[in-house]
Design an enzyme around this catalytic site. Structure first.
Site, PDB file in Angstrom:
ATOM      1  N   CYS A 163     -27.812  -8.812 -16.020  1.00  0.00           N
ATOM      2  CA  CYS A 163     -27.250  -8.452 -17.326  1.00  0.00           C
ATOM      3  C   CYS A 163     -28.268  -8.773 -18.423  1.00  0.00           C
ATOM      4  O   CYS A 163     -28.842  -9.864 -18.451  1.00  0.00           O
ATOM      5  CB  CYS A 163     -25.958  -9.231 -17.564  1.00  0.00           C
ATOM      6  SG  CYS A 163     -25.333  -9.102 -19.252  1.00  0.00           S
ATOM      7  N   GLY A 221       0.785  -1.232   0.000  1.00  0.00           N
ATOM      8  CA  GLY A 221       0.000   0.000   0.000  1.00  0.00           C
ATOM      9  C   GLY A 221       0.814   1.278   0.000  1.00  0.00           C
ATOM     10  O   GLY A 221       0.273   2.354  -0.215  1.00  0.00           O
ATOM     11  N   CYS A 264     -19.094 -12.051 -19.781  1.00  0.00           N
ATOM     12  CA  CYS A 264     -20.418 -12.065 -20.409  1.00  0.00           C
ATOM     13  C   CYS A 264     -20.468 -13.025 -21.603  1.00  0.00           C
ATOM     14  O   CYS A 264     -21.387 -13.837 -21.711  1.00  0.00           O
ATOM     15  CB  CYS A 264     -20.776 -10.645 -20.850  1.00  0.00           C
ATOM     16  SG  CYS A 264     -22.534 -10.412 -21.185  1.00  0.00           S
TER      17      CYS A 264
HETATM   18 ZN   LIG Z   1     -23.491 -10.404 -19.053  1.00  0.00          ZN
END
Ligand SMILES: [Zn+2]
Lengths: 187, 283
Positions: free
Chosen positions: B238, B29, B269
């Site tokens: 979606c 960090g 997707c």
């Molecule tokens: Zn999707």
């Protein structure tokens, strides 16, 4: 100039340094894991692993402290030829290499500053062996727990107590490498 | 391909970047300064991420590049082509087959694994910059763990909007020590930052900073007891694959202003659609 000074570097520097770096990075990112590292053939007493680490990370911008037996003509000439890294004492080095006993005590090395904790030394510790057993490790990079054959425990606990300051360790043996960042808790 | 210019950068520059990466991993960090190089692409195109990728790639790697989740934007395609030419690496759009993933503004939906490295393109690495313009002061604030102002800013959000309105680049605290900017990922992605199996590296070219998260690092999004952090996203499935667990973009689909929500992660997707999942807007 000795023939061994000129030889023993990476045959294809860009690609071998890239592979060697990935081994070191994996080791530093996952304390306790042990990785192959190849391509360097440095003069004794440096291990091939330590040679590869130094070829990968050191150059004219990184003063190196050669501790104990590592501080010999053969190693000095080899590093000067292949990396151009200047020699330094422990308090001004960015990298140090040697056995654990020769590198100790840790109190001499730069640990960074509170605003720039990255300005700290990295110690390349030549080990008689490396195994995923021994001291228990916890911290970033470790899922639950990990183990590593460390030369001792106390010095690493003291170093961890300085976080975010501290030095970082790369352990080398033959053609293998492991690492311990300052963030690791050792017990 | 000239071996001495493997991955475009000269060896001295790669050594400098590699040293910065190791210190970044050792101090999770914390922003390590590095001397950023001119790259053959404009700053907004992720020169920091490109330099970090160049320093970690080996010829055996398979590289994926995403821009806001998509593999096919001009930015993603040109970076992918750049490394195909300069490093000779294989490239892929599949999250699962990539060993190195360079990303702008998203973390892939598929969980990453131990063999993988995620490289973020970072525009503004300093999470305190909008509170304090001077680098000398933000350095001091980090060194003293002076993060009170950051909480005040988030709390102002709550009093103004009734909730924390910051939805991108939502600040996190790493291992209870450094407050870090996770780059402009949606806060939906913040929970993936912690305990990730992959190594995460962050490169800011213009600002010349590198920082890192080792695997399995504790990363906590800043919040308040009465207003706990929430990884929000659009409340829809979606339209193409029907996923309910992915981050969605709202896209305009026709001249009449029709809209639909689709996964921002195009690989996620398309893989779901190929496996037979169908959303309500799928053809
Ligand atoms: Zn999707």
């Amino acid at each position: 100039m000795q023939a061994e000074t000129l030889s023993g570097g990476f045959a294809t520097p860009a690609v071998e340094a890239a592979r060697a770096f990935r081994s070191v990075m994996e080791a530093m990112a996952r304390p306790g894991t042990i990785h192959d590292i190849r391509g360097a053939e440095p003069p004794a007493p440096l291990s091939p692993a330590a040679g590869a680490v130094l070829l990968t990370l050191c150059d004219a911008e990184t003063p190196i402290y050669l501790a104990g037996a590592a501080d010999c003509d053969a190693v000095r000439s080899w590093l000067a030829f292949h990396t151009g890294a200047p020699a330094a004492g422990p308090s001004h080095c960015m990298f140090a290499v040697g056995s654990w006993d020769a590198l100790s005590p840790l109190s001499d090395y730069p640990v960074g500053t509170s605003e720039y904790p990255d300005r700290s030394a990295t110690l390349v510790v030549e080990c008689p062996g490396l195994a995923s057993s021994g001291a228990a490790l916890k911290g970033p990079g470790i899922k639950e727990s990990a183990f590593l054959s460390l030369p001792e425990v106390q010095a690493f606990r003291k170093n961890r107590a300085l976080f975010p300051l501290g030095v970082d360790f790369i352990f080398t043996n033959s053609s293998r490498v492991a690492a311990l960042p300052r963030s690791t808790e050792v017990s | 391909m000239n071996a001495y210019n493997f991955a475009y950068l000269d060896e001295q520059t790669k050594r400098m970047i590699r040293r910065a990466i190791l210190k970044g991993l050792a101090i999770p960090g914390y922003q390590v300064p590095f001397a950023s190089r001119e790259m053959p692409m404009p700053y907004g195109w992720g020169t920091g991420g490109v330099q970090v990728s160049a320093a970690v790639l080996t010829p055996q790697d398979t590289l994926k590049v995403i821009d806001q989740g998509a593999d096919d934007t001009t930015n993603a395609v040109s970076i992918r082509t750049f490394f195909e030419r300069t490093a000779g690496v294989e490239t892929t759009t599949q999250t699962k087959s990539a060993t190195v993933i360079q990303t702008r503004h998203r973390i892939p939906e598929d969980p990453l694994t131990e063999g993988q490295i995620l490289v973020y393109q970072v525009p503004i690495p300093e999470p305190l910059r909008f509170l304090e313009p001077r680098e000398s002061e933000t350095r001091k604030m980090h060194s003293l763990e002076e993060y009170g102002l950051m909480h005040v800013k988030l709390y102002e959000d709550i009093s103004r909007h009734g909730h924390i309105a910051t939805s991108y680049a939502y600040p996190v605290k790493v291992e209870g020590r450094y407050v870090m900017d996770p780059s402009p990922i949606p806060k939906f992605d913040n929970p993936k930052l912690g305990d990730m199996a992959a190594i995460q590296l962050f490169g800011a070219g213009r600002e010349q900073r590198i920082y890192a998260l080792p695997p399995y690092t504790q990363v906590i999004s800043l919040d308040f007891e009465d207003h706990p952090f929430e990884a929000s996203k659009a409340d829809h499935p979606c339209g193409l694959c029907g996923a309910k667990d992915s981050y969605l973009d709202e896209v305009i689909i026709d001249d009449a202003g029709g809209r639909m929500f689709v996964c921002s992660d195009t690989n996620y997707c398309t893989a779901r659609q190929a496996a037979g999942h169908k959303g309500k807007d799928a053809a």
